[in-house]
Structures are given as structure tokens and as C-alpha cells.
Scaffold this motif. Structure first.
Motif, PDB file in Angstrom:
ATOM      1  N   GLN A 268       0.843  -1.214   0.000  1.00  0.00           N
ATOM      2  CA  GLN A 268       0.000   0.000   0.000  1.00  0.00           C
ATOM      3  C   GLN A 268       0.874   1.258   0.000  1.00  0.00           C
ATOM      4  O   GLN A 268       0.574   2.235  -0.688  1.00  0.00           O
ATOM      5  CB  GLN A 268      -0.898   0.027   1.242  1.00  0.00           C
ATOM      6  CG  GLN A 268      -1.967  -1.050   1.251  1.00  0.00           C
ATOM      7  CD  GLN A 268      -2.960  -0.869   2.392  1.00  0.00           C
ATOM      8  OE1 GLN A 268      -3.084   0.199   2.990  1.00  0.00           O
ATOM      9  NE2 GLN A 268      -3.683  -1.931   2.709  1.00  0.00           N
ATOM     10  N   ALA A 269       1.948   1.209   0.802  1.00  0.00           N
ATOM     11  CA  ALA A 269       2.821   2.384   0.916  1.00  0.00           C
ATOM     12  C   ALA A 269       3.493   2.705  -0.412  1.00  0.00           C
ATOM     13  O   ALA A 269       3.805   3.859  -0.697  1.00  0.00           O
ATOM     14  CB  ALA A 269       3.862   2.154   2.010  1.00  0.00           C
ATOM     15  N   LEU A 270       3.694   1.680  -1.223  1.00  0.00           N
ATOM     16  CA  LEU A 270       4.280   1.876  -2.552  1.00  0.00           C
ATOM     17  C   LEU A 270       3.193   2.322  -3.548  1.00  0.00           C
ATOM     18  O   LEU A 270       3.415   3.204  -4.384  1.00  0.00           O
ATOM     19  CB  LEU A 270       4.909   0.542  -2.989  1.00  0.00           C
ATOM     20  CG  LEU A 270       5.950   0.533  -4.073  1.00  0.00           C
ATOM     21  CD1 LEU A 270       7.080   1.500  -3.780  1.00  0.00           C
ATOM     22  CD2 LEU A 270       6.520  -0.897  -4.194  1.00  0.00           C
ATOM     23  N   SER A 271       2.019   1.741  -3.413  1.00  0.00           N
ATOM     24  CA  SER A 271       0.936   2.020  -4.368  1.00  0.00           C
ATOM     25  C   SER A 271       0.392   3.445  -4.254  1.00  0.00           C
ATOM     26  O   SER A 271      -0.197   3.953  -5.198  1.00  0.00           O
ATOM     27  CB  SER A 271      -0.225   1.047  -4.153  1.00  0.00           C
ATOM     28  OG  SER A 271       0.225  -0.274  -4.241  1.00  0.00           O
ATOM     29  N   ILE A 294       6.646  -4.949  -9.996  1.00  0.00           N
ATOM     30  CA  ILE A 294       7.826  -4.106 -10.192  1.00  0.00           C
ATOM     31  C   ILE A 294       7.606  -3.071 -11.301  1.00  0.00           C
ATOM     32  O   ILE A 294       7.910  -1.887 -11.128  1.00  0.00           O
ATOM     33  CB  ILE A 294       9.066  -4.970 -10.540  1.00  0.00           C
ATOM     34  CG1 ILE A 294       9.305  -6.042  -9.483  1.00  0.00           C
ATOM     35  CG2 ILE A 294      10.303  -4.092 -10.770  1.00  0.00           C
ATOM     36  CD1 ILE A 294       9.939  -5.588  -8.218  1.00  0.00           C
ATOM     37  N   GLU A 295       7.058  -3.527 -12.439  1.00  0.00           N
ATOM     38  CA  GLU A 295       6.989  -2.597 -13.563  1.00  0.00           C
ATOM     39  C   GLU A 295       6.026  -1.434 -13.306  1.00  0.00           C
ATOM     40  O   GLU A 295       6.448  -0.271 -13.352  1.00  0.00           O
ATOM     41  CB  GLU A 295       6.676  -3.322 -14.863  1.00  0.00           C
ATOM     42  CG  GLU A 295       7.016  -2.425 -16.043  1.00  0.00           C
ATOM     43  CD  GLU A 295       6.548  -2.997 -17.349  1.00  0.00           C
ATOM     44  OE1 GLU A 295       6.702  -4.208 -17.549  1.00  0.00           O
ATOM     45  OE2 GLU A 295       6.009  -2.210 -18.156  1.00  0.00           O
ATOM     46  N   PRO A 296       4.733  -1.713 -12.981  1.00  0.00           N
ATOM     47  CA  PRO A 296       3.834  -0.564 -12.793  1.00  0.00           C
ATOM     48  C   PRO A 296       4.148   0.283 -11.560  1.00  0.00           C
ATOM     49  O   PRO A 296       3.961   1.492 -11.582  1.00  0.00           O
ATOM     50  CB  PRO A 296       2.443  -1.195 -12.675  1.00  0.00           C
ATOM     51  CG  PRO A 296       2.672  -2.624 -12.357  1.00  0.00           C
ATOM     52  CD  PRO A 296       4.004  -2.994 -12.900  1.00  0.00           C
ATOM     53  N   ALA A 303       9.734   5.094  -9.279  1.00  0.00           N
ATOM     54  CA  ALA A 303       9.595   5.165  -7.812  1.00  0.00           C
ATOM     55  C   ALA A 303      10.712   4.376  -7.140  1.00  0.00           C
ATOM     56  O   ALA A 303      11.382   3.565  -7.774  1.00  0.00           O
ATOM     57  CB  ALA A 303       8.239   4.613  -7.395  1.00  0.00           C
ATOM     58  N   THR A 304      10.903   4.648  -5.867  1.00  0.00           N
ATOM     59  CA  THR A 304      11.975   4.001  -5.087  1.00  0.00           C
ATOM     60  C   THR A 304      11.386   3.300  -3.877  1.00  0.00           C
ATOM     61  O   THR A 304      10.558   3.872  -3.169  1.00  0.00           O
ATOM     62  CB  THR A 304      12.982   5.069  -4.589  1.00  0.00           C
ATOM     63  OG1 THR A 304      13.477   5.786  -5.714  1.00  0.00           O
ATOM     64  CG2 THR A 304      14.148   4.444  -3.832  1.00  0.00           C
ATOM     65  N   LEU A 305      11.831   2.072  -3.633  1.00  0.00           N
ATOM     66  CA  LEU A 305      11.481   1.346  -2.406  1.00  0.00           C
ATOM     67  C   LEU A 305      12.780   1.156  -1.634  1.00  0.00           C
ATOM     68  O   LEU A 305      13.722   0.546  -2.142  1.00  0.00           O
ATOM     69  CB  LEU A 305      10.861  -0.017  -2.747  1.00  0.00           C
ATOM     70  CG  LEU A 305      10.531  -0.932  -1.574  1.00  0.00           C
ATOM     71  CD1 LEU A 305       9.493  -0.308  -0.649  1.00  0.00           C
ATOM     72  CD2 LEU A 305      10.016  -2.281  -2.077  1.00  0.00           C
ATOM     73  N   ALA A 306      12.835   1.713  -0.417  1.00  0.00           N
ATOM     74  CA  ALA A 306      14.090   1.676   0.348  1.00  0.00           C
ATOM     75  C   ALA A 306      13.871   1.077   1.731  1.00  0.00           C
ATOM     76  O   ALA A 306      12.797   1.215   2.316  1.00  0.00           O
ATOM     77  CB  ALA A 306      14.625   3.102   0.495  1.00  0.00           C
ATOM     78  N   GLY A 307      14.869   0.412   2.239  1.00  0.00           N
ATOM     79  CA  GLY A 307      14.854  -0.050   3.621  1.00  0.00           C
ATOM     80  C   GLY A 307      15.792   0.830   4.430  1.00  0.00           C
ATOM     81  O   GLY A 307      16.692   1.465   3.863  1.00  0.00           O
TER      82      GLY A 307
END
Ligand SMILES: NC(=O)c1ccc[n+]([C@@H]2O[C@H](COP(=O)([O-])OP(=O)(O)OC[C@H]3O[C@@H](n4cnc5c(N)ncnc54)[C@H](O)[C@@H]3O)[C@@H](O)[C@H]2O)c1
Ligand SMILES: [Zn+2]
Ligand SMILES: [Zn+2]
Length: 364
Positions: A268-271, A294-296, A303-307
């Protein structure tokens, strides 16, 4: 020296017992604990989701007074007030670069129960006892490496409110101020308004975000979120959080932080991000998040997903800044706190799990 501590011998249990603590070795300090916060990572260790060697003393959000200083310690003396924080080796490439949160030895120093030299400092009837995070703050005294003790200029009556600056608050506030660095006027969403999430909301306000959204499922937490920094709140049980955030931000948020520990919320946080947005995962989920398109969600949206660990903080620099924000009334962490006597530690854990208390603090 003999002292009292809450010792975990068996998974999920603890009891208050007498143990023996060593004298300090080089580069270490002995601290008398005056208060200690309860963090969810303590439960993860106690429940052996993180396999810490038992017996162990948990607790890694201690504050107190320096009692004894080991050979080679500079900048700390007997009587100093300190906020204790996470350990780091001090000599690996990342520590030398001022990024102790990325220390190469982080896992062993956090979770092995030992100090830098591989030994333990607390014993009972000839048996060694692990000190969680090189600290073990559910005890009257702790030995910590001087790197993990941040000297602060705060009166004791304020210091007891500041335990979680050492971990939970540092994590939430640091995710915003050290990692995302949102531009004034940008939008930021926090999933999970617990101790970590509330600190992230406070920091988003400090950073000058104009749309700050808190997502939770507990109405009282959403109310408090509005008090400490959120401009909007979303109850994830009542509405589709992603659609609601896209509506509130006219197309998606610039930034989001996952602080609930619920694996599905990372999706959800990515969407909910707009194009070019960044999501930081600050929580410990313990489970793999599968099915991230990953693609959409990433590539196509740039967009970036980071830890991030411990809010990307260098505690000796960041904690004094947080203390200053607290003194200026910009980081009202006192609103998250409920105090418990040390002997009521089990009730403190119970209230934390039940969602009754955001940040239980044990007083000695
Ligand atoms: N990265 C780090 O270095 C670091 C440091 C400290 C804590 N943590 C982790 O951060 C996480 C948060 O810690 P905390 O102490 O704030 O925990 P917390 O339990 O106080 O907060 C979690 C919040 O999530 C909310 N929540 C539950 N289900 C939800 C849903 N479906 N939608 C929205 N919200 C929901 C809960 O109501 C609660 O308010 C934990 O996983 C903890 O282990 C990580
Ligand atoms: Zn290191
Ligand atoms: Zn913690």
C-alpha cells in the motif's frame, strides 16, 4: 556488582532477579538506568523471532547517569546524563563514513548479546547472560560502549520522557529527516501511527511538508496523529487507504513510510506514491512481501522502495538535534508515553501489545 534485572530464560517470559554485572572494560561506561522504553524489537527478541541467545536481558532504550568510565573513554564522565542508543563497531567502512546504522557488524552487535570483544558483561551463578543491543536496559545498571551513550543536557524529569530517542523516535524521525529529506510543501504518508510512526509525523511537520497523512486502524491513535503533526488521517479499516491517499494528494504522495510491521502495508505504501515518489520501510515485518508489481509500481513510475535501519542516524549527531526539537516543543514525544514501575514490566508489554499504550516507559 550485584543488581536487579528482568531476565528472560525461556522464550516469551521474564522474571526480576539478582544478577552480577562486571566492571567496565576499555572504551565502555557503566550507566545507572533511571528509565527504559519498551520497543517492539524487544518482543521480537523475547519471542525468539530474532534468535537472541538466552538467558538474556532485553531493553535497548535506556536513559540514565554515568557511574563509571572505562580506560580510553573521552567526552563522558561520572554524573553525565545519557541517552543510550544502538551499537556499532566504530571501525568498519560505514562507521568511519559516519553511517553507524549501516555498520557491517550491526547484526551481531544488536542481536548476539555480546560486546565488541565477543564476551558478555552480566552473569548469574556462573552463567553468562546476553545484553540485547549491547545494552540490556531492563536492569538497574548497564555497560555500554561509549559510542552508544549520547551525553545530553536535560534535567532528569525530562530525560525519562526521552528514552525512545535512542531507538523508536530516532527511527521514525530519522526516516524523514535523514533519508527522505522532503521538500517544504511536499506530501508524506505514514502507515502505522505507533511510536515510530508518530515520530515520523512530527518530523514531517518539522520538515515543512504541507500534506501529512497518518494511516492506522485505531481511532485514538488517529486522533493523536492529528495532534502531533498529521494534517489528515485515514482509517485503513474503514476505507481503501490507497484510493483515499491518492484523492487527498491529488494523484499520489511524494513520500511514504511503512511503520506498522504489517507486510501487506508495504505494498500500500508503494501504491499510494506519485511518479518519482519514495517509500521507506522502517518496520520489522519478519515476513517476505511477495507480489510487488515491479513494472507498474517501481520502474514505470520511477519510484523508489528503500529499507532503513535506525532512521539512518548517526546518534551522536542526531539525538542532540532531537533533544533540541523536544525542548522547542516540535517533537512532543511526551504525548506518547505512559510510565510503569519496573516491577510492572509484564503489564507494560501487555499494554503495548494490546494497543493501550504507545510507548511504555519503565521507571526505576
Ligand atoms: N528500522 C528500525 O531500526 C526499527 C527501530 C524501531 C522499531 N522498528 C519497528 O518499527 C515497527 C513499528 O514500531 P512501533 O513501536 O511504532 O510499533 P506499534 O505497534 O506501536 O505501531 C504499529 C502501528 O500500526 C498500526 N496498525 C496495525 N495494523 C494496521 C493496518 N492494517 N493499517 C494501518 N495501521 C495498522 C497499529 O495500530 C499501531 O498503531 C515495528 O515493526 C518495530 O519492530 C524498527
Ligand atoms: Zn561498523
Ligand atoms: Zn527499538
Amino acid at each position: 556488582m550485584k543488581m536487579t534485572a528482568a531476565v528472560t530464560h525461556e522464550k516469551g517470559k521474564l522474571s526480576i532477579e539478582t544478577v552480577e554485572i562486571d566492571a567496565t572494560k576499555a572504551s565502555e561506561v557503566l550507566v545507572r538506568i533511571i528509565a527504559s522504553g519498551v520497543c517492539h524489537t524487544d518482543s521480537a527478541g523475547m519471542e525468539q523471532i530474532i534468535p537472541v541467545a538466552l538467558p538474556a536481558i532485553f531493553g535497548h532504550e535506556g536513559v540514565g547517569i554515568v557511574e563509571e568510565v572505562g580506560i580510553g573513554v573521552e567526552g563522558l564522565k561520572k554524573g553525565d546524563r545519557v541517552i543510550l542508543t544502538f551499537p556499532s563497531c566504530g571501525t568498519c567502512r560505514f562507521c568511519v563514513e559516519g553511517k553507524p546504522y549501516a555498520c557491517e557488524h550491526l547484526n551481531e552487535l544488536f542481536f548476539n548479546g555480546t560486546y565488541k570483544d565477543g564476551t558478555k558483561r552480566v552473569h548469574q551463578n556462573g552463567q553468562d547472560i546476553s545484553s540485547f543491543f549491547g545494552q540490556g536496559a531492563f536492569a538497574e545498571y548497564v555497560i555500554v560502549d561509549a559510542r552508544n551513550a549520547v551525553k545530553v543536557d536535560v534535567a532528569d524529569e525530562d530525560l525519562v520522557y526521552l528514552c525512545s530517542l535512542g531507538c523508536g523516535v530516532q527511527t521514525g524521525a530519522g526516516s524523514v529527516l535523514n533519508r527522505l529529506k522532503p521538500e517544504p510543501g511536499s506530501s508524506l504518508v505514514v502507515f502505522g501511527c505507533g511510536g515510530v510512526g508518530m515520530a515520523a509525523l512530527m518530523a514531517a511537520k518539522i520538515a515543512g511538508c504541507s500534506t501529512i497523512i497518518g494511516v492506522d486502524v485505531v481511532p485514538s491513535r488517529l486522533e493523536l496523529a492529528l495532534e502531533v503533526g498529521a494534517t489528515h488521517v485515514v482509517n485503513g479499516k474503514e476505507v481503501d487507504a490507497v484510493q483515499e491517499i491518492i484523492r487527498l494528494t491529488n494523484g499520489g504522495a511524494n513520500y511514504s513510510i511503512e511503520c506498522s510491521g504489517i507486510p501487506a502495508l508495504t505494498l500500500q505504501a508503494l501504491s499510494c506514491l506519485c511518479r518519482g515518489g519514495t517509500c521507506v520501510v522502517a518496520s520489522v515485518t519478519g515476513e517476505a512481501v511477495v507480489g510487488i508489481p515491479i513494472e507498474p509500481l517501481l520502474m514505470n513510475k520511477s519510484a523508489t522502495l528503500a529499507g532503513l535501519t535506525e532512521g539512518g542516524a548517526n546518534p551522536q549527531v542526531f539525538i542532540p538535534k532531537l533533544v533540541q526539537f523536544y525542548k522547542e516543543g516540535k517533537l512532543p514525544v511526551d504525548k506518547l508515553v505512559k510510565f510503569y514501575d519496573f516491577k510492572d514490566i509484564e503489564k507494560a508489554f501487555h499494554d503495548s501489545h494490546a494497543g493501550v499504550t504507545i510507548k511504555p516507559i519503565l521507571r526505576f
